[in-house]
Scaffold this motif. Structure first.
Motif, mmCIF file in Angstrom:
data_model
loop_
_atom_site.group_PDB
_atom_site.id
_atom_site.type_symbol
_atom_site.label_atom_id
_atom_site.label_comp_id
_atom_site.label_asym_id
_atom_site.label_seq_id
_atom_site.Cartn_x
_atom_site.Cartn_y
_atom_site.Cartn_z
ATOM 1 N N THR A 1 0.807 -1.201 0.022
ATOM 2 C CA THR A 1 -0.069 0.058 0.212
ATOM 3 C C THR A 1 0.946 1.290 -0.146
ATOM 4 O O THR A 1 0.632 2.143 -0.768
ATOM 5 C CB THR A 1 -0.977 -0.023 1.309
ATOM 6 O OG1 THR A 1 -1.747 -1.300 1.117
ATOM 7 C CG2 THR A 1 -1.914 1.104 1.215
ATOM 8 N N LEU A 2 1.868 1.411 0.927
ATOM 9 C CA LEU A 2 2.863 2.446 0.827
ATOM 10 C C LEU A 2 3.511 2.562 -0.367
ATOM 11 O O LEU A 2 3.624 3.744 -0.972
ATOM 12 C CB LEU A 2 3.770 2.236 2.224
ATOM 13 C CG LEU A 2 4.790 3.303 2.266
ATOM 14 C CD1 LEU A 2 4.155 4.783 2.535
ATOM 15 C CD2 LEU A 2 5.763 3.059 3.295
ATOM 16 N N LEU A 3 3.923 1.637 -1.181
ATOM 17 C CA LEU A 3 4.542 1.590 -2.358
ATOM 18 C C LEU A 3 3.780 2.348 -3.451
ATOM 19 O O LEU A 3 4.316 3.190 -4.018
ATOM 20 C CB LEU A 3 5.127 0.384 -2.736
ATOM 21 C CG LEU A 3 6.786 0.364 -3.662
ATOM 22 C CD1 LEU A 3 7.506 1.268 -3.053
ATOM 23 C CD2 LEU A 3 7.028 -0.927 -4.113
ATOM 24 N N GLY B 1 2.122 6.835 -6.731
ATOM 25 C CA GLY B 1 0.964 7.672 -7.349
ATOM 26 C C GLY B 1 -0.168 6.907 -7.772
ATOM 27 O O GLY B 1 -1.261 7.263 -8.378
ATOM 28 N N LEU B 2 -0.159 5.516 -7.462
ATOM 29 C CA LEU B 2 -1.128 4.488 -7.756
ATOM 30 C C LEU B 2 -2.374 4.537 -6.666
ATOM 31 O O LEU B 2 -3.353 3.989 -7.005
ATOM 32 C CB LEU B 2 -0.741 3.097 -8.020
ATOM 33 C CG LEU B 2 0.128 2.964 -9.238
ATOM 34 C CD1 LEU B 2 0.799 1.556 -9.202
ATOM 35 C CD2 LEU B 2 -0.752 3.236 -10.569
ATOM 36 N N ASP B 3 -1.890 5.188 -5.555
ATOM 37 C CA ASP B 3 -3.123 4.949 -4.555
ATOM 38 C C ASP B 3 -2.839 6.429 -3.753
ATOM 39 O O ASP B 3 -1.927 6.945 -3.946
ATOM 40 C CB ASP B 3 -2.845 3.910 -3.724
ATOM 41 C CG ASP B 3 -3.984 3.228 -2.557
ATOM 42 O OD1 ASP B 3 -4.945 4.145 -2.828
ATOM 43 O OD2 ASP B 3 -4.194 2.481 -2.063
ATOM 44 N N ALA C 1 0.929 9.588 -10.855
ATOM 45 C CA ALA C 1 1.273 7.893 -11.477
ATOM 46 C C ALA C 1 1.764 8.058 -12.740
ATOM 47 O O ALA C 1 2.280 7.145 -12.897
ATOM 48 C CB ALA C 1 -0.296 7.455 -11.627
ATOM 49 N N ASP C 2 1.645 9.226 -13.740
ATOM 50 C CA ASP C 2 2.419 9.113 -15.005
ATOM 51 C C ASP C 2 3.611 9.880 -14.944
ATOM 52 O O ASP C 2 4.313 10.322 -15.904
ATOM 53 C CB ASP C 2 1.430 9.686 -15.917
ATOM 54 C CG ASP C 2 0.863 11.258 -15.510
ATOM 55 O OD1 ASP C 2 1.473 11.644 -14.575
ATOM 56 O OD2 ASP C 2 0.307 11.842 -16.148
#
Ligand SMILES: Nc1ncnc2c1ncn2[C@@H]1O[C@H](COP(=O)(O)OP(=O)(O)O)[C@@H](O)[C@H]1O
Ligand SMILES: [Mg+2]
Lengths: 253, 161
Positions: free
Chosen positions: A52-54, A59-61, A77-78
Motif C-alpha cells: 500500500t505504501l509503495l 501515485g497509484l493510490d 502516477a504518470d
C-alpha cells in the motif's frame, strides 16, 4: 539550492480503509526521505502495509492524510521519473520479450523505430539479448522478471520502485538478480539513480540496502531507520552481516 | 553431448547463484551444506551442480564442491562480459558445432524437426528434445543462435562482441 532537495519525500503518510463506518488503519504517519544514489529497503511483516505504501509513493493510490513529493512536487502516477516493478512480472503472454519491453515506451515515443532502439538498449542491459523474440512461456521466472525490469528501465527513471520482485523466484535465481540490480544501480551510465524496494526478507534488505526502514505489524508504523554501512560486495555469511539481520529481526518480532 | 542435455532445465541465474553461494562459504563446501545455504533440496540442486561442473565453474571431488578460477572471473564480470565468458565455454560443445555446421551448409533457416532428428542420431531420441532445448536456451543467452518458436526456425547469429 535545487541540488540539496531530496528526490522523494514521504511526509506523514497515513492510510485507512473504511468499512460500514468503521476505520481500519493500515499505515500510520510514515515519514522518510530518499536522495539520489540511495538504495532503500522497506521491511515489515506480511500485511503491514508495504505494498500500500509503495503504491501511494508511485501515485497509484492516495493517502488518507499526508503527502508524497517527488523533486518537491506532489507525485503523479504518470511521472516518467518513477518506475515500478511488480512481484507478478505482469507480462503479456502473446507478446515477445521485445514487444513486452517496448510497451513501457508507448506513451513516451511515437516513433516505433525510436521505441525499438531504446528497448534494445535495456534488453541488453539486463542480459536478455538473444531472447528478444522469445515468448514469456519460453522463459524461466528469473528471465521473466528481467523483462519486467527492462520495461521499467526504458523510461529511464530516476527512481525504481520494486514490490517484492524476487519473492516468487528460487533462492539461487533471486540472488543472481539482486546482484544484477546492484550492478544497474551502481552503473552511472544506466538508470536508475535510486532504488526503493519492498521486501519481507530481512536478509535481502541487508544484502541490498544502504538504509533499511522497518515497519511494525498493522497498522504499519516506522519502528526504525537503519544505515547499513557494510562494504560491498556483501557476504551473507559475514558475522557483521548477521548482526544486522538479527538486529532487524528483533525489531519486528 | 550426453551431459549437455542436463542443462536444459537449468538457468544461467541459478548457476551464478550457486557459484556465489559456494564462494560465500569460503569457496568449498559439501552438497548438504550448499543445499541448506541455498534453501534447495538436493534433488533440485543436482542438475544445477552437474551443469556448473560441466561448464567448468565448479569441481566436485570426494563430495566437496569447489569453485574454479573461471567462477571468480564470472562473479565479478558485468552482464556482457558474462555472456562472452559463457559463449567461449559453450561454442565448442559438440551440440553447438553440429548445429553450426548444419546452418553453414544450409541456405535456409533450420527447422526444429530437422535439428532434433540430427541430434537423435547422436544422442538417441529420448535425449534429443532436451539437447535441443538446452541448445536454444544457452544459444540464445550466449547470442550464438536465434530461435523463433512460432515458425520453429533456428538460425545462427553473429554475436556483437
Ligand atoms: N482495498 C482494500 N480494502 C481494505 N483493506 C485493504 C485493501 N487493500 C489492502 N488492504 C489491507 O491492508 C493491509 C496491508 O496490505 P498490504 O499493503 O498489501 O500489506 P503488505 O504488502 O505489507 O503485505 C492488509 O491487512 C490488507 O488486508
Ligand atoms: Mg505486499
Amino acid at each position: 539550492m535545487g541540488d540539496a532537495q531530496p528526490l522523494l519525500q514521504v511526509k506523514d503518510v497515513s492510510k485507512s480503509y473504511f468499512d460500514q463506518g468503521k476505520e481500519f488503519k493500515i499505515l500510520d504517519l510514515i515519514r522518510f526521505e530518499l536522495a539520489e544514489r540511495d538504495f532503500v529497503c522497506l521491511v515489515g511483516p506480511s500485511g503491514c502495509g508495504k505494498s500500500t505504501l509503495l503504491r501511494i509513493i508511485v501515485g497509484l493510490d492516495t493517502p488518507t492524510s499526508g503527502q508524497v513529493l517527488f523533486e518537491g512536487h506532489p507525485i503523479r502516477a504518470d511521472n516518467p521519473q518513477v518506475a515500478m516493478v511488480f512481484q507478478s512480472f505482469a507480462l503479456f503472454p502473446w507478446l515477445t520479450v521485445a514487444q513486452n519491453v517496448e510497451l513501457g515506451l508507448e506513451a513516451l515515443h511515437e516513433d516505433p523505430a525510436k521505441r525499438r532502439t531504446v528497448a534494445k538498449k535495456f534488453i541488453d542491459a539486463v542480459g536478455l539479448t538473444g531472447f528478444e523474440n522469445a515468448y514469456p512461456r519460453e522463459l524461466s521466472g528469473g528471465m521473466k522478471q528481467r523483462v519486467g525490469i527492462a520495461r521499467a528501465l526504458t523510461i529511464e527513471p530516476l527512481l525504481l520502485c520494486m514490490d517484492e520482485p524476487f519473492s516468487s523466484l528460487d533462492a539461487l535465481t533471486a540472488q543472481n538478480l539482486r546482484d544484477e540490480i546492484l550492478q544497474l544501480w551502481s552503473n552511472p551510465d544506466l538508470p536508475p539513480e535510486a532504488v526503493l524496494m519492498v521486501t519481507h526478507s530481512i536478509e535481502e534488505a541487508v544484502y541490498l540496502a544502504d538504509r533499511v526502514i522497518v515497519l511494525s505489524s498493522r497498522p504499519g508504523r516506522m519502528v526504525a531507520e537503519l544505515e547499513i554501512d557494510l562494504p560491498r560486495p556483501r557476504n551473507r555469511k559475514d558475522p557483521e552481516f548477521y548482526g544486522w539481520v538479527d538486529e532487524i529481526y528483533s525489531l519486528i518480532v | 553431448m550426453t551431459d549437455f542435455h542436463s542443462m536444459a532445465k537449468v538457468s544461467v541465474g541459478q548457476i551464478l547463484g550457486l557459484v556465489e553461494a559456494v564462494d560465500e562459504v569460503g569457496g568449498v563446501a559439501d552438497a548438504a551444506t550448499i543445499s541448506r545455504e541455498v534453501e534447495m533440496d538436493v534433488d533440485r540442486l543436482g542438475p544445477i551442480l552437474v551443469a556448473a561442473e560441466f561448464l567448468g565453474l565448479v569441481t566436485v571431488e570426494d563430495g566437496d564442491i569447489r569453485i574454479t578460477e573461471l567462477s571468480r572471473k564470472l562473479l565479478t564480470a558485468g552482464v556482457r562480459e558474462r555472456k562472452r565468458i559463457v559463449r567461449e565455454i559453450i561454442d565448442d560443445l559438440p551440440a553447438f558445432r553440429l548445429v553450426m555446421e548444419m546452418a553453414r551448409s544450409s541456405s535456409t533457416p533450420l527447422g526444429r524437426q530437422e535439428v532434433v532428428q540430427a541430434l537423435s542420431d547422436r544422442v538417441g531420441s529420448h535425449q534429443a528434445e532436451d539437447v535441443f532445448n538446452a541448445l536454444v536456451y544457452w544459444g540464445r543467452y550466449a547470442e550464438l543462435v536465434r530461435y523463433d518458436s512460432e515458425s520453429e526456425q533456428l538460425t545462427v547469429r553473429v554475436a556483437q562482441t
